[in-house]
Structure formats: C-alpha cells, structure tokens
Motif scaffolding. Structure first.
Motif, PDB file in Angstrom:
ATOM      1  N   GLU A 335      39.957  43.268  46.595  1.00  0.00           N
ATOM      2  CA  GLU A 335      39.421  43.785  45.751  1.00  0.00           C
ATOM      3  C   GLU A 335      40.401  43.935  44.623  1.00  0.00           C
ATOM      4  OE1 GLU A 335      37.820  48.367  44.687  1.00  0.00           O
ATOM      5  OE2 GLU A 335      37.669  47.668  46.731  1.00  0.00           O
ATOM      6  N   GLU A 336      41.752  44.128  44.980  1.00  0.00           N
ATOM      7  CA  GLU A 336      42.665  44.454  44.060  1.00  0.00           C
ATOM      8  C   GLU A 336      43.082  42.749  43.216  1.00  0.00           C
ATOM      9  OE1 GLU A 336      47.083  46.721  43.472  1.00  0.00           O
ATOM     10  OE2 GLU A 336      46.260  46.503  45.271  1.00  0.00           O
ATOM     11  N   CYS A 337      42.998  42.092  44.098  1.00  0.00           N
ATOM     12  CA  CYS A 337      43.383  40.521  43.433  1.00  0.00           C
ATOM     13  C   CYS A 337      42.398  40.303  42.378  1.00  0.00           C
ATOM     14  CB  CYS A 337      43.450  39.562  44.669  1.00  0.00           C
ATOM     15  SG  CYS A 337      44.897  39.652  45.811  1.00  0.00           S
ATOM     16  N   LEU A 338      41.011  40.606  42.623  1.00  0.00           N
ATOM     17  CA  LEU A 338      39.811  40.374  41.763  1.00  0.00           C
ATOM     18  C   LEU A 338      40.142  41.082  40.694  1.00  0.00           C
ATOM     19  CD1 LEU A 338      37.350  38.652  41.652  1.00  0.00           C
ATOM     20  CD2 LEU A 338      36.224  40.691  42.508  1.00  0.00           C
ATOM     21  N   GLN A 339      40.873  42.425  40.656  1.00  0.00           N
ATOM     22  CA  GLN A 339      40.936  43.200  39.538  1.00  0.00           C
ATOM     23  C   GLN A 339      42.096  42.482  38.626  1.00  0.00           C
ATOM     24  OE1 GLN A 339      41.753  46.969  40.934  1.00  0.00           O
ATOM     25  NE2 GLN A 339      39.742  47.420  41.658  1.00  0.00           N
ATOM     26  N   HIS A 340      42.810  41.672  39.238  1.00  0.00           N
ATOM     27  CA  HIS A 340      44.209  41.076  38.398  1.00  0.00           C
ATOM     28  C   HIS A 340      43.841  39.508  38.285  1.00  0.00           C
ATOM     29  CE1 HIS A 340      45.754  44.966  39.562  1.00  0.00           C
ATOM     30  NE2 HIS A 340      46.523  44.762  38.618  1.00  0.00           N
ATOM     31  N   ASP A 341      42.545  39.066  38.407  1.00  0.00           N
ATOM     32  CA  ASP A 341      42.381  37.873  38.077  1.00  0.00           C
ATOM     33  C   ASP A 341      42.810  36.846  39.069  1.00  0.00           C
ATOM     34  OD1 ASP A 341      40.447  37.873  35.693  1.00  0.00           O
ATOM     35  OD2 ASP A 341      42.264  38.560  34.718  1.00  0.00           O
ATOM     36  N   MET A 342      42.831  37.043  40.502  1.00  0.00           N
ATOM     37  CA  MET A 342      43.199  36.289  41.501  1.00  0.00           C
ATOM     38  C   MET A 342      41.915  36.316  42.415  1.00  0.00           C
ATOM     39  SD  MET A 342      47.320  37.620  42.368  1.00  0.00           S
ATOM     40  CE  MET A 342      47.005  39.225  42.195  1.00  0.00           C
TER      41      MET A 342
END
Length: 345
Positions: A335-342
């Motif tokens: 989830e955190e990666c998705l929030q940071h365009d990863m």
C-alpha cells in the motif's frame, strides 16, 4: 514492516508493458554477452537439492532453507537452494569442462529469512556461473580480469537499454574501480561496512570490493561468507587476504550502493581446511561435497552470481525490486509503495 526507501519525487520512466519488454530484452542480451565474455555454456539447474550433502549454499550460515520431505524416497528431506555455489563446481566435473571454459544457469531460490524491502525479496533470481581455472590463475590479477569482463557486459547492456528507451540515460563509468575491504575500512574509519560501500560507490559510480568474509584490521568482517566456497583467506595483493569480492554500483534512484554481483576464486583444499577451522566448522569435512573436494574430484574454479531482478531494476531505474519481479509483500508495504508511485507486481 521492513525498512522501505521512498525516493522523493519518484516517477517510473516505463509503464508495466514497457517494463516487461525491457526485462525480457535485458535478460536475453546480458546472458549472451556474459556467455561470450567468459566462454560459458548454459546448463539446467535444480530448484532443490538433498539435505545433509553439503551442496546447498549456506550464505552467512544462519539463513534457514525451505525444506520438504520426498514421499517416494522414504521422506528424506530436500532443500530449496539458496544459491548454486557448490552444485556448479560438481557440474564442472560431471561435464568434464576444460580450463578456460565454464557454465552458467538461471538460478531461482527462496530465502524466507530475507528482510523485505527495496532490494530484498523472498524470491531470488540470478545468473549463477562457474569456470574452470588452472593453479596459476588463483591470484587477484586473474580475479580482476574476470570481473572486468563481466563489467564490460554490464556496460554494453546499459547502452542497449538506452537505445530501447532514450529517456534512460547511461550512468555507469567506463572503468570499474577496485579496492580491498581493508583499504576501504582505513579510508572510512568512522563508517560501518554499509556506509563505506555507499561512500565508495557514490565517489566512483561502480566498484569491486575485494576480500569479503575474512576479518579486517578491527577484528570485524566486512560481510559474511560461508567458509566452503569463496577463498577469502589466501594472501593476495599488497599482503592482504582475499580472492573474492562484491561488485557494487551507485543507484541514483535510491541514493545508495547496490550489490549486483558476488563472485570469487573458490577454495582449494588448503583454503577449505583453513577457513573451516577458523569458523569452527570442521565437521563439514564429513559431507559429500567436501569429501569430493578433499579427494581432488572437483576442478579449481572461479564463479559467482549476478542478480537478474536487481540488474533489471538498476537499468530500468526502478525504486523497488517488486516493480521487476512477482513476489509476496506485506500489505502495508504494498500500500505504501503504491502511494509513492512504486506499484508492486
């Protein structure tokens, strides 16, 4: 959650379809160049080996392999490989490979004890390679020659990526910098080993650190190595021990050093006895692999592994290895990666 680097203002250069195309081209191009540079033939490799044979790579000696019973063999245990460091040397003997030639293979492994993050996954994929050498090749000069050839293939591959995707500009220096881990310690006495790697990689762009596994002047190791494949105690250049090392590059996306390959001249009988004694692991001499080595049934060799997903991650300027390979990740990390365009595959 494992430590996650979140590069500021990160945006992937490539979408998912372009990324998959890039991965395919990189893997095909690089392995052909590696094979040509080192005169290696491709062989098929196992996903698992029998437990208790001494064939599996012990890495730092503390990682737990995935194991399972084999019903048709009386529930004898098999282990998913950590790497193929020892298996390859036995295969050189089985194929009767001549000096100056060798083998490479696609190695797939499961390492359940990895701390997951930008660079570490439960799933490991690398090109494992091994080449037969002569006694006179067991020196640092020959090690550097082989490393330089591998690095040349890496530089050519980066340019191929640039031709495919002009937005991704080449950044690897033309020449690789070599330094011994003890010299590196003396150069940066106030930093720990990872801090020293970051400092030297940032300064030179690409570096090969020689002598990984043996104790340095402060009594500590730069990093751990199993005592029965790389020779890290034979005295080489400048009176310093070590015929192995790690190849690192400066990753501009993550702003840190990233290891792309680990390799070395393998132990002969004397180095095996010396390193097992130093680590208190002389009991390993009773294992199948070690008996073959001590009976001169295995050739002298040099070998290593080159991370496939890490290489693709570096070339395609990705911030997380999960943007390259499909694996399992904690929900909060995904989830955190998705929030940071990863976006993780």
């Amino acid at each position: 959650m494992s430590y996650l680097i979140k590069p500021k203002n990160y945006r992937p250069f490539l979408d998912l379809k372009q990324t998959e195309l890039g991965i395919k081209q990189i893997k095909e191009f690089f392995q052909l160049n590696l094979s040509s540079e080192l005169r290696l033939r491709r062989v098929t490799a196992p996903l698992f080996v029998l437990k208790g044979m001494g064939i599996n790579d012990d890495l730092n000696g503390i990682e737990r392999p995935v194991s399972f019973p084999i019903k048709d063999m009386g529930d004898v245990k098999a282990e998913v490989v950590h790497s193929l460091a020892k298996w390859k040397r036995m295969t050189l003997a089985d194929y009767n490979i001549e000096p100056g030639y060798g083998i490479y293979t696609d190695m797939n492994a499961i390492r359940p004890d990895e701390e997951m993050g930008n660079l570490h996954s439960l799933y490991v994929d690398q090109w494992d390679w091994e080449r037969v050498i002569l006694p006179e090749n067991r020196n640092v000069t020959f090690l550097k020659e082989i490393v330089t050839r591998i690095y040349a293939a890496m530089v050519r591959t980066e340019y191929m990526v640039y031709e495919m995707f002009p937005l991704i500009k080449p950044c690897l220096p033309e020449k690789l910098y070599f330094i011994h881990s003890e010299e590196l310690r003396q150069q940066y006495p106030d930093l720990d080993s990872k801090g020293r790697e970051d400092a030297i990689a940032k300064e030179y762009g690409a570096v090969f650190i020689i002598g990984i596994g043996g104790k340095l002047g402060d009594g500590k190791k730069h990093d751990g190595r199993a005592p029965d494949y790389d020779d890290y105690t034979t005295i080489g250049e400048n009176g310093l021990a070590g015929l192995n090392g790690d190849l690192l590059v400066w990753n501009h996306v993550l702003q840190r050093a990233v290891e792309l390959s680990s390799m070395g001249i393998r132990v002969d009988k004397e180095a095996l006895l010396r390193q097992l004694k130093e680590e208190g692991e002389e009991k390993r001499l009773e294992l199948y692999f070690h008996k073959k080595l001590m009976s001169d049934s295995l050739p002298l060799s040099i070998g290593g592994g080159i991370g496939q997903s890490r290489l693709c991650m570096f070339y395609l300027r990705k911030a997380h290895i999960g943007e390259i390979q499909a694996s399992i990740w904690p929900d909060d990390m995904r989830e955190e990666c998705l929030q940071h365009d990863m976006p993780l595959i």
